[in-house]
Motif scaffolding. Structure first.
Motif: not given
Length: 124
Positions: A11, A88, A91, A121, A123
């Protein structure tokens, strides 16, 4: 046969960086090219980048050009993907793949061996 194992997913915040690795084992000498693909939920798998193992010639998808760098370590039989300025839209599950035979079309060619994937991922 070639076995591929990805690592390095995780992440990260948008704008950040992340590096992925793919360790190859087995008949690695049979690999002409290796590449990275990604697949987001509900989307088709898409080409990200590829490299011809012997000479280092690379190919990138337009969406990642200038942000991602593919490289390989011949001695360690390891493929890398350094990702920066992450968005984003990046992802996805990222897969490492290997192609046995030569091709003039690294993006459109069929790849023969695949890893299990590693989740990235981003964010925002």
């Amino acid at each position: 046969q070639v076995q591929l194992v990805e690592s390095g997913g995780g992440l990260v915040q948008a704008g950040g960086s992340l590096g992925l690795s793919c360790a190859a084992s087995g008949r690695t000498s049979s690999s002409y090219a290796m590449g990275w693909f990604r697949q987001a939920p509900g989307k088709e798998r898409e080409f990200v980048a590829a490299i011809i193992w012997n000479n280092g010639i690379t190919k990138y998808a337009d969406s990642v050009k200038g942000r991602f760098t593919i490289s390989r370590d011949n001695a360690r039989n390891t493929l890398y993907l350094q990702m920066s300025s992450l968005k984003s839209e990046d992802t996805a599950v990222y897969y490492c793949a290997s192609r046995r035979w030569g091709t003039a079309d690294l993006m459109g060619a069929t790849y023969d061996f695949w890893g299990q994937g590693t989740q990235v991922t981003v964010s925002s």
